[in-house]
Design a protein around this motif. Structure first.
Motif, PDB file in Angstrom:
ATOM      1  N   LEU A  42      56.143  46.470  49.460  1.00  0.00           N
ATOM      2  CA  LEU A  42      56.858  45.500  49.962  1.00  0.00           C
ATOM      3  C   LEU A  42      57.653  45.953  50.926  1.00  0.00           C
ATOM      4  O   LEU A  42      58.771  46.780  50.653  1.00  0.00           O
ATOM      5  CB  LEU A  42      57.586  44.820  48.800  1.00  0.00           C
ATOM      6  CG  LEU A  42      58.720  43.710  49.248  1.00  0.00           C
ATOM      7  CD1 LEU A  42      57.746  42.436  49.462  1.00  0.00           C
ATOM      8  CD2 LEU A  42      59.519  43.411  48.164  1.00  0.00           C
ATOM      9  N   VAL A  43      57.532  45.451  52.202  1.00  0.00           N
ATOM     10  CA  VAL A  43      58.423  45.993  53.519  1.00  0.00           C
ATOM     11  C   VAL A  43      59.536  44.968  53.296  1.00  0.00           C
ATOM     12  O   VAL A  43      59.484  43.792  53.805  1.00  0.00           O
ATOM     13  CB  VAL A  43      57.641  45.951  54.782  1.00  0.00           C
ATOM     14  CG1 VAL A  43      58.558  46.459  55.887  1.00  0.00           C
ATOM     15  CG2 VAL A  43      56.406  46.873  54.424  1.00  0.00           C
ATOM     16  N   THR A  83      65.611  48.329  49.940  1.00  0.00           N
ATOM     17  CA  THR A  83      65.696  48.509  51.299  1.00  0.00           C
ATOM     18  C   THR A  83      64.500  49.312  51.727  1.00  0.00           C
ATOM     19  O   THR A  83      63.827  49.928  51.022  1.00  0.00           O
ATOM     20  CB  THR A  83      66.835  49.296  51.732  1.00  0.00           C
ATOM     21  OG1 THR A  83      66.868  50.747  50.907  1.00  0.00           O
ATOM     22  CG2 THR A  83      68.283  48.838  51.243  1.00  0.00           C
ATOM     23  N   GLY A  84      64.077  49.328  52.850  1.00  0.00           N
ATOM     24  CA  GLY A  84      62.897  49.740  53.541  1.00  0.00           C
ATOM     25  C   GLY A  84      61.711  49.275  52.809  1.00  0.00           C
ATOM     26  O   GLY A  84      61.513  48.128  52.425  1.00  0.00           O
ATOM     27  N   THR A  85      60.703  50.108  52.416  1.00  0.00           N
ATOM     28  CA  THR A  85      59.566  49.853  51.651  1.00  0.00           C
ATOM     29  C   THR A  85      59.694  50.272  50.509  1.00  0.00           C
ATOM     30  O   THR A  85      59.747  51.557  50.327  1.00  0.00           O
ATOM     31  CB  THR A  85      58.393  50.305  52.491  1.00  0.00           C
ATOM     32  OG1 THR A  85      58.385  50.142  53.792  1.00  0.00           O
ATOM     33  CG2 THR A  85      56.850  50.115  52.014  1.00  0.00           C
ATOM     34  N   VAL A  86      59.431  49.560  49.236  1.00  0.00           N
ATOM     35  CA  VAL A  86      59.281  49.787  47.880  1.00  0.00           C
ATOM     36  C   VAL A  86      57.784  49.218  47.434  1.00  0.00           C
ATOM     37  O   VAL A  86      57.268  48.315  47.933  1.00  0.00           O
ATOM     38  CB  VAL A  86      60.511  49.106  47.215  1.00  0.00           C
ATOM     39  CG1 VAL A  86      61.788  49.767  47.918  1.00  0.00           C
ATOM     40  CG2 VAL A  86      60.654  47.809  47.599  1.00  0.00           C
ATOM     41  N   THR A  87      57.633  49.631  46.226  1.00  0.00           N
ATOM     42  CA  THR A  87      56.537  48.987  45.602  1.00  0.00           C
ATOM     43  C   THR A  87      57.027  48.079  44.786  1.00  0.00           C
ATOM     44  O   THR A  87      58.098  47.758  44.238  1.00  0.00           O
ATOM     45  CB  THR A  87      55.671  50.068  44.528  1.00  0.00           C
ATOM     46  OG1 THR A  87      56.755  50.420  43.405  1.00  0.00           O
ATOM     47  CG2 THR A  87      55.364  51.418  45.405  1.00  0.00           C
ATOM     48  N   ILE A  88      55.897  46.951  44.249  1.00  0.00           N
ATOM     49  CA  ILE A  88      56.421  46.003  43.380  1.00  0.00           C
ATOM     50  C   ILE A  88      56.708  46.416  42.187  1.00  0.00           C
ATOM     51  O   ILE A  88      57.825  45.883  41.525  1.00  0.00           O
ATOM     52  CB  ILE A  88      55.064  45.105  43.352  1.00  0.00           C
ATOM     53  CG1 ILE A  88      54.480  44.431  44.588  1.00  0.00           C
ATOM     54  CG2 ILE A  88      55.277  43.888  42.212  1.00  0.00           C
ATOM     55  CD1 ILE A  88      55.645  43.554  45.313  1.00  0.00           C
ATOM     56  N   ALA A 124      49.493  43.783  42.463  1.00  0.00           N
ATOM     57  CA  ALA A 124      49.381  44.855  41.848  1.00  0.00           C
ATOM     58  C   ALA A 124      50.654  45.679  41.865  1.00  0.00           C
ATOM     59  O   ALA A 124      51.348  45.685  42.810  1.00  0.00           O
ATOM     60  CB  ALA A 124      48.136  46.003  42.516  1.00  0.00           C
ATOM     61  N   PRO A 125      50.976  46.380  41.014  1.00  0.00           N
ATOM     62  CA  PRO A 125      52.366  47.151  40.708  1.00  0.00           C
ATOM     63  C   PRO A 125      52.533  48.158  42.033  1.00  0.00           C
ATOM     64  O   PRO A 125      53.796  48.373  42.255  1.00  0.00           O
ATOM     65  CB  PRO A 125      52.322  47.851  39.704  1.00  0.00           C
ATOM     66  CG  PRO A 125      51.389  47.113  38.808  1.00  0.00           C
ATOM     67  CD  PRO A 125      50.403  46.517  39.623  1.00  0.00           C
ATOM     68  N   ASP A 126      51.359  48.705  42.499  1.00  0.00           N
ATOM     69  CA  ASP A 126      51.563  49.699  43.425  1.00  0.00           C
ATOM     70  C   ASP A 126      51.674  49.133  44.909  1.00  0.00           C
ATOM     71  O   ASP A 126      51.425  49.858  45.996  1.00  0.00           O
ATOM     72  CB  ASP A 126      50.436  50.833  43.434  1.00  0.00           C
ATOM     73  CG  ASP A 126      48.945  50.300  43.537  1.00  0.00           C
ATOM     74  OD1 ASP A 126      48.822  48.915  43.520  1.00  0.00           O
ATOM     75  OD2 ASP A 126      47.989  51.132  43.814  1.00  0.00           O
ATOM     76  N   THR A 127      51.482  47.968  45.328  1.00  0.00           N
ATOM     77  CA  THR A 127      51.590  47.130  46.571  1.00  0.00           C
ATOM     78  C   THR A 127      53.183  47.369  47.059  1.00  0.00           C
ATOM     79  O   THR A 127      53.808  47.281  46.583  1.00  0.00           O
ATOM     80  CB  THR A 127      51.196  45.798  46.328  1.00  0.00           C
ATOM     81  OG1 THR A 127      50.003  45.445  45.603  1.00  0.00           O
ATOM     82  CG2 THR A 127      51.440  44.931  47.727  1.00  0.00           C
ATOM     83  N   VAL A 154      60.366  46.942  42.476  1.00  0.00           N
ATOM     84  CA  VAL A 154      61.085  45.649  42.677  1.00  0.00           C
ATOM     85  C   VAL A 154      61.593  45.510  41.173  1.00  0.00           C
ATOM     86  O   VAL A 154      62.557  44.923  40.647  1.00  0.00           O
ATOM     87  CB  VAL A 154      60.573  44.693  43.474  1.00  0.00           C
ATOM     88  CG1 VAL A 154      61.041  43.355  43.268  1.00  0.00           C
ATOM     89  CG2 VAL A 154      60.432  45.221  44.966  1.00  0.00           C
ATOM     90  N   VAL A 155      60.447  45.357  40.368  1.00  0.00           N
ATOM     91  CA  VAL A 155      60.548  44.604  38.929  1.00  0.00           C
ATOM     92  C   VAL A 155      61.431  45.498  37.972  1.00  0.00           C
ATOM     93  O   VAL A 155      62.105  45.086  37.489  1.00  0.00           O
ATOM     94  CB  VAL A 155      59.149  44.308  38.485  1.00  0.00           C
ATOM     95  CG1 VAL A 155      59.196  43.769  37.075  1.00  0.00           C
ATOM     96  CG2 VAL A 155      58.735  43.364  39.288  1.00  0.00           C
ATOM     97  N   SER A 156      61.104  46.965  38.163  1.00  0.00           N
ATOM     98  CA  SER A 156      61.958  47.792  37.091  1.00  0.00           C
ATOM     99  C   SER A 156      63.138  48.361  37.811  1.00  0.00           C
ATOM    100  O   SER A 156      64.037  48.400  36.865  1.00  0.00           O
ATOM    101  CB  SER A 156      61.065  49.114  37.195  1.00  0.00           C
ATOM    102  OG  SER A 156      61.162  49.989  38.270  1.00  0.00           O
ATOM    103  N   GLY A 157      63.633  48.078  39.055  1.00  0.00           N
ATOM    104  CA  GLY A 157      64.677  48.527  39.458  1.00  0.00           C
ATOM    105  C   GLY A 157      65.750  47.431  39.850  1.00  0.00           C
ATOM    106  O   GLY A 157      67.006  47.851  40.506  1.00  0.00           O
ATOM    107  N   SER A 158      65.359  46.195  39.698  1.00  0.00           N
ATOM    108  CA  SER A 158      66.297  45.253  39.947  1.00  0.00           C
ATOM    109  C   SER A 158      66.255  43.892  39.020  1.00  0.00           C
ATOM    110  O   SER A 158      65.573  44.081  37.935  1.00  0.00           O
ATOM    111  CB  SER A 158      65.989  44.513  41.644  1.00  0.00           C
ATOM    112  OG  SER A 158      64.882  43.832  41.446  1.00  0.00           O
ATOM    113  N   ALA A 159      66.915  43.011  39.335  1.00  0.00           N
ATOM    114  CA  ALA A 159      66.920  41.853  38.143  1.00  0.00           C
ATOM    115  C   ALA A 159      65.992  40.976  38.501  1.00  0.00           C
ATOM    116  O   ALA A 159      65.717  39.872  37.650  1.00  0.00           O
ATOM    117  CB  ALA A 159      68.385  41.059  38.420  1.00  0.00           C
TER     118      ALA A 159
END
Length: 170
Positions: free
Chosen positions: A128-129, A96-101, A123-126, A104-109
């Protein structure tokens, strides 16, 4: 890991209604963590959206099948295809909201993120809104989120929650 899959054919024609039904079924059936709920476009004589539920155990599959049958939906074992669009999946509630790539990859499926029109992965620090609407798709056994560039060097999911219908102003 063995998985158990049910297809639910509720005879609906749009993704928004299918998403809503998946969330309703998940709430009614009180799914545990690890369940995937996907939509699948069925083409042919009767185009429609089918749902698949990937469950972690045979008893949970049987329970879901027994509890869904009275709803009048056509229920069958297995998935309609390998290209489902994930609506319910592990970690979706954190997107939800703004997260980094990396989040996304480490905290979800979600296995990876691709960006339209660019080679490689962001890049991992990009940032994602998410717009609280993250719908990755299965591609070759991986759950892949397609994103597109947005303002300020951020990304947004390619699929938006309320798309403008084609020719809406005509």
């Amino acid at each position: 890991m063995t998985t158990y899959v049910l297809t639910v054919d509720p005879d609906i024609r749009d993704l928004r209604t299918a998403d809503h039904l998946l969330h309703t079924l998940a709430a009614e059936l009180a799914f545990p963590e690890g369940v995937f709920g996907c939509t699948h476009l069925v083409r042919g004589d009767r185009p429609r959206v089918a749902l698949s539920l990937t469950l972690p155990s045979e008893p949970l599959l049987r329970t879901a099948q027994e509890r869904l049958t009275p709803h009048g939906h056509k229920i069958s074992r297995g998935a309609p295809d390998a290209m489902g669009r994930a609506v319910i999946y592990p970690g979706v509630a954190t997107l939800t909201g703004t997260v980094t790539i990396a989040d996304v990859v480490s905290g979800s499926a979600i296995d990876r993120v691709t960006v339209l029109g660019t080679p490689g992965q962001p890049a991992p620090d990009t940032a994602l809104v998410t717009g609280d609407h993250v719908r990755p798709q299965w591609q070759n056994g991986e759950l892949v989120l397609t994103a597109m560039p947005a303002v300020g060097g951020t990304l947004v999911p390619f699929e938006v929650p309320d798309p403008t219908p084609c020719c809406a102003d005509h």
